[in-house]
Design an enzyme around this catalytic site. Structure first.
Site, mmCIF file in Angstrom:
data_model
loop_
_atom_site.group_PDB
_atom_site.id
_atom_site.type_symbol
_atom_site.label_atom_id
_atom_site.label_comp_id
_atom_site.label_asym_id
_atom_site.label_seq_id
_atom_site.Cartn_x
_atom_site.Cartn_y
_atom_site.Cartn_z
ATOM 1 N N LYS A 57 0.836 -1.207 0.000
ATOM 2 C CA LYS A 57 0.000 0.000 0.000
ATOM 3 C C LYS A 57 0.869 1.256 0.000
ATOM 4 O O LYS A 57 0.623 2.199 -0.740
ATOM 5 C CB LYS A 57 -0.947 -0.017 1.211
ATOM 6 C CG LYS A 57 -2.070 -1.038 1.046
ATOM 7 C CD LYS A 57 -2.830 -1.332 2.327
ATOM 8 C CE LYS A 57 -3.806 -2.488 2.074
ATOM 9 N NZ LYS A 57 -4.488 -2.972 3.262
ATOM 10 N N GLN A 101 -4.629 -1.586 9.511
ATOM 11 C CA GLN A 101 -4.542 -2.925 8.914
ATOM 12 C C GLN A 101 -5.148 -3.968 9.860
ATOM 13 O O GLN A 101 -4.790 -4.030 11.032
ATOM 14 C CB GLN A 101 -3.073 -3.263 8.613
ATOM 15 C CG GLN A 101 -2.890 -4.565 7.878
ATOM 16 C CD GLN A 101 -3.486 -4.545 6.465
ATOM 17 O OE1 GLN A 101 -3.309 -3.582 5.719
ATOM 18 N NE2 GLN A 101 -4.216 -5.587 6.115
ATOM 19 N N ASP A 124 -10.975 3.000 3.892
ATOM 20 C CA ASP A 124 -11.267 1.567 3.789
ATOM 21 C C ASP A 124 -12.784 1.336 3.711
ATOM 22 O O ASP A 124 -13.232 0.239 3.381
ATOM 23 C CB ASP A 124 -10.704 0.828 5.020
ATOM 24 C CG ASP A 124 -9.593 -0.148 4.659
ATOM 25 O OD1 ASP A 124 -9.448 -0.444 3.450
ATOM 26 O OD2 ASP A 124 -8.899 -0.610 5.567
#
Ligand code: NAP
Length: 292
Positions: A57, A101, A124
């Site tokens: 990422k 994460q 997200d």
């Protein structure tokens, strides 16, 4: 009966490359106005898979001209400390997107952490505010993996209106949101899960199958209607330790009209849509500033 001996591949790497070119262009335009889109990635613990994901990422940000910050914390980090970091990032003007994460260590309440992220920076798309926006068809951030699935369908100009889509899996991060997205595009949607009585009977009716289970060979050739579009979200290891999806790719590609490979299908699209969401978070802020 088979109608296509080799279905068309939906190439997530090529599509990502194309989309990332546009992301880089838009990021450069914002940077020229002194707003460099910025993503903060938080990793707690040393899960090896998570380490690879966050590295990819951060690299994708660098490749497209986005600013990124990777914050790594030990497994022993407390929930309060993590919540305090998120609160600080919520107020950090150089950060437009915050990604924590998953999975988090067991002593940290992941739901509480995701809800602490400002919905305006929730790139997200896991905050209840963004899940709700998707549910009612309002603007918000779409979760990256299902968003990537929709982009793959768009890339083949697939008209979902009137089609039957079967989603296998009902997780909050893939199955449910992709079902809502397909519904929004006027598909008729069936959602299957571990308690579905006759999965094959469902999938044989499907024009589109999205498989997001996390088990190899959940979808085999005998379960697919000839010509159907098959999107494989799964990420598993086969007996040789190689990355594979939930779909028996070799068999299903003989029957399907279009199919995503694993690797090289949905995976790269997930990161690309994260970049898109981060860029859009920065663009929204820039527009709001310009309007005020
Ligand atoms: P998850 O939270 O474990 O959900 C799996 C879903 O599959 C559940 O809804 C479960 O049903 C259902 N299921 C389990 N066994 C089944 C069966 N035999 N038949 C039908 N349905 C079954 O997983 P997830 O987070 O959605 O992820 C799914 C897969 O996608 C994983 O392999 C994951 O690694 C992968 N993934 C890939 C990406 C990417 O970027 N490519 C991103 C996210 C996830 P119940 O609800 O009844 O338990």
């Amino acid at each position: 009966m088979t109608i296509s001996r080799n279905s068309h591949l939906m190439d997530g790497i090529a599509l990502s490359k194309h989309l990332r070119h546009d992301i880089a262009r838009r990021a450069a335009a914002l940077t020229a106005h002194d707003i460099t889109p910025g993503l903060a990635v938080i990793l707690v613990g040393d899960n090896p898979a998570s380490q690879v994901y966050v590295r990819n990422k951060v690299k994708a940000c660098a490749d497209t001209g986005l600013h990124s910050v990777l914050e790594k914390y030990p497994d022993s980090m407390g929930e309060a400390e993590l919540l305090a970091r998120i609160e600080a990032l919520n107020h950090d003007a150089s950060i437009h997107g915050i990604l924590v994460q998953l999975p988090l260590p067991a002593h940290i309440d992941a739901h509480k952490v995701l809800e602490a992220i400002s919905p305006a920076k929730d790139v997200d798309g896991f905050h209840v505010a963004n899940a709700g926006a998707l549910m009612v068809g309002q603007p918000g951030f779409w979760p990256c993996t299902p968003y990537g699935c929709m982009k793959l369908l768009e890339s083949i100009n697939y008209e979902l209106k009137g089609k039957h889509a079967v989603v296998i899996g009902r997780s909050n991060i893939v199955g449910k949101p992709v079902a809502l997205m397909l519904l929004q595009k006027n598909a008729t949607v069936t959602v299957c899960h571990s308690a579905t009585a006759n999965l094959k009977a469902m999938t044989l009716q499907a024009d589109v199958v999205v498989v997001a289970v996390g088990k190899r060979n959940v979808l085999t050739a005998d379960m697919v209607k000839p010509g159907a579009v098959v999107i494989d979200v799964g990420m598993n290891r086969n007996l040789e330790g190689k990355l594979c999806g939930d779909v028996d790719f070799t068999g299903v590609r003989e029957v399907a009209g279009f199919i995503t490979p694993v690797p090289g299908g949905v995976g790269p699209m997930t990161i690309t849509m994260l970049l898109v969401n981060t860029l859009e978070a920065a663009e929204r802020l820039a527009h709001a500033k310009a309007a005020s």
